[in-house]
Every structure is written in C-alpha cells, then in structure tokens.
Design an enzyme around this catalytic site. Sequence first.
Site, PDB file in Angstrom:
ATOM      1  N   ASP A 127     -60.860  45.964  58.039  1.00  0.00           N
ATOM      2  CA  ASP A 127     -60.668  47.422  58.105  1.00  0.00           C
ATOM      3  C   ASP A 127     -59.449  47.884  57.327  1.00  0.00           C
ATOM      4  O   ASP A 127     -58.969  48.997  57.526  1.00  0.00           O
ATOM      5  CB  ASP A 127     -60.593  47.892  59.560  1.00  0.00           C
ATOM      6  N   ASP A 165     -68.213  46.089  56.793  1.00  0.00           N
ATOM      7  CA  ASP A 165     -67.175  46.701  55.949  1.00  0.00           C
ATOM      8  C   ASP A 165     -66.444  45.709  55.057  1.00  0.00           C
ATOM      9  O   ASP A 165     -65.637  46.112  54.223  1.00  0.00           O
ATOM     10  CB  ASP A 165     -66.142  47.464  56.783  1.00  0.00           C
ATOM     11  N   ASP A 312     -65.306  55.143  67.626  1.00  0.00           N
ATOM     12  CA  ASP A 312     -64.893  54.760  66.285  1.00  0.00           C
ATOM     13  C   ASP A 312     -63.372  54.709  66.148  1.00  0.00           C
ATOM     14  O   ASP A 312     -62.866  54.264  65.128  1.00  0.00           O
ATOM     15  CB  ASP A 312     -65.428  55.759  65.259  1.00  0.00           C
TER      16      ASP A 312
END
Length: 450
Positions: A127, A165, A312
Amino acid sequence: MHRALTRGGPARRPARLRLTAVAAAVAFAGGTALVQSAPARAATGALPANTTFYINPNSAVEKWLAANPGDSRAATISAKIAGQAQGTWFTTYNPATIASQVSALASAAAAKGQVPLLIMYDIPNRDCGGASAGGANTIANYEGWASAFASGLGSATAIVLVEPDSLALQTCLSAADVTARDAAISYDGQVLHADDPNAHVYFDGGHSDWNPASQQAAALKAANVTTEANGVFTDVSNFEWNNDELWYGQQILQTLGDSSLHLVVDTSRNGAGPGNTWCDPSGRALGLTPTANTGYSYVDAFVWAKPPGESDGCADAAGTFDPALANALATNPPVGLPSCKITYTVQSSWTGGLTVNVTVANTGTAPLGGWTVNWTFPGDEKITNLWEGYYSQTGETVAAHDYFGTNQTIAAGSTASFGFQGTWSASNASPTSFTMIANNGGTAVTCATS
C-alpha cells in the site's frame, strides 16, 4: 484476523489516468478467443460452473453477528452478506503459524466439498505506506512466509489472489525494489502451484479506473504471469462497474497474448458502480453474488474478495468491520438492466468514407454505467478511428465502449456521445438495431432508436 486492505493510499487520491485506446481490437462478447497460448503452467483449468465457494464461519461479519444478535441491522447483514462466500485475508507476517492457518481453512472447505478464496497480503511496503501499510520486512522473509503459506494448501482446490495492489501500485518503489517485488510475486505463483497443483492463482490487475491496460499488462508480464499464474484479478481496490471490469480485464489478457490466462472480478461492492472516492464512499451496493458460472469463457469467477462492511480506512481503521457500512451496502439496491435510446447520425459521407456521431441516452430512472453499445452494419463499413470511447469490430459487428472514468456513468435522463470515422466500398447503409450491456454486465437489452 485483521484484514488491512484499503483502497490505495495517498498515491491514488489524485485524478485517475484516462486509459489509452491500446486495445481497440478487443472483442467484448463472452466466448471470444484471445490469441495464442503461452507454455502451460502447472495448474488445473477453469473451475466447474457449479462450484460452491466456502463460507468461513470465523469471518469478521460472523463474529459481529454472534456478538450483536439484537442489533436491528443483524438480520439484513446476516441474510445479504454473511450468507455469501467471501475472501479470507492473510495479512500478518507469521511464518511459524501461517501454514497451519491456511491448512485449517483449506481442510474445512474440503470437508464440505467447497472451494475457499484466500488472499495473500503481506508483501513488503504494501500500500506504499497508506492506510494498509505493513507486510514482511524483507523480500527474503516474505518468500519464506509465502512458501509456508503454499505448504498449508495441501492438494486443496482453492482460489488464491496474490497481493492486491502489489502490481498496480508501485509508485513508491525504486527500480530495484520493483524488480524484487516482481520476482517475489512470480515466486508466489511458483510455490503455490508446486505445492498444490489444484490451486487457481491470480495476480493483481488493479481496476479499470486506475492504470492503462497496457501498463498493467506490462507489470503483470514482469511478474511472469504467463508462466506462474492462471490469470488476473481486478476491482478488489474499488467499486467499478462490472461491465468496465470485464472489458478492461479482456484488454489486459489480449495485451498479454495468452489465451490460457483468465479473469476473476471482485463484485462484492460494485452493484451501483463507483462512488466519488475509493475510500468508503456512500451510495454503493452489493454486486453479483459469487459464482463460477459467469457466462464468459475468459472469466473464471465473480468473487467477493473484499468482505462487504470492512472499512477502506476512512470510516474506521482499514479492515475494521463496520455494521453501518455493511448495512448500507445490503440495503442500497443494485442498479439493474439499462434503458437506452440510440441516435445514429451520419454527419458526412463521401465515396469510400464517412463520419458518424452516436448519442447514447439513458431513458431509465437509474444511472447507466460501464456501457457497451453493440450493432451490426448492414453495409460494409469499417471503423478506422473512434473518439470518446473504445471499440472492437469483427466483420461488420461492432462493440463501442465508454471511456473508463469519464463518460462511464450516464445519469438518468442524460446523454453521452461518441463519434467515429470509417471506410466503405459497396455500401454505407446505417444500422437500425442496437443493443447494450451495462451496469452489472451480462444481459444485453435492445435500445430504442431515433
């Protein structure tokens, strides 16, 4: 278990990139072939259409329901969310115990004749330091963890999504770190298939409103997706229209050039399409329920990878189960079939050529999102250039698709348009019949014309 997925992090907050028309020749219809095959990987083929996915009784939503039986939202959350199979996330660097955790899940699913969905999420610098920062502290440690993870699968039939991701979000990494990450993702595929030939392994495809398909395909290729994985997953990190994900995923597969690679789409929260942010937006809805019977030959499954109701990182800490978020998703109705009207206008025509404007009107009462307009020319026109959209053409049959992130959603009572230039030799007769696939994808409807 804390599932710390967020929708990206600071690097993703600016306006998203508009995709270039790299795959103008991509066909959207289910069953379309995707060029030549690469060398076969050590894994099984597509899951049977009647596959039953495993519902984990130890999920966050189940734990919340057990602790809050009198909550007024419990019945709805139980029926709409807890009753559906969802991904189990493995987010903690725990090399001593990860194999037993994976084994326990795989064994429980196998005992029921079901297929679990497992998500690996422990890559170093995940992330890019955003709300879900963390992971193993070195690549070497991570690969040891991944090897232990793989050993826990045994011979179970399972779907494994590798590091959401990780390939779409690499802006914080040096060139050397990108190379090391790519190698680690490739290693994941190797050990998963080596330890469990029944594992269906998918690498990170981002989503349709993020990187251009050509860029995402290059990242996937650098991680050896064509030799170490069964395909690509998309939309774990957003709420994009299913139809956009189907089109975008096929662009990636077409660019990779391997017809044995397939797509998995996360439909857990995209029933009303994207919101105004990737982070806990309002007005979203549950999407298509998990199934391996997708109706598309290149799509292995629609899954609920991101458990609905888990934050989130804006409403709560990333990965926290929030009953308010869950209830909103469960009660907000998904957008159904589109209602449309097409106006096809020949703006100019000359010997051998023409220009056309096409207006797409939303004649329904709900948003029209992620749309594809299909028609067949009665003449022999060939599109040479289409603007404000993407297209594919096979013979005289055309599929014209919205631009991701721009005209992908048409409000009720509003219109969008695209135009094209084309050639013809014998006839340039105008089409009179148009169909549309939009919103959740799948079912085509006939549009009115004017």
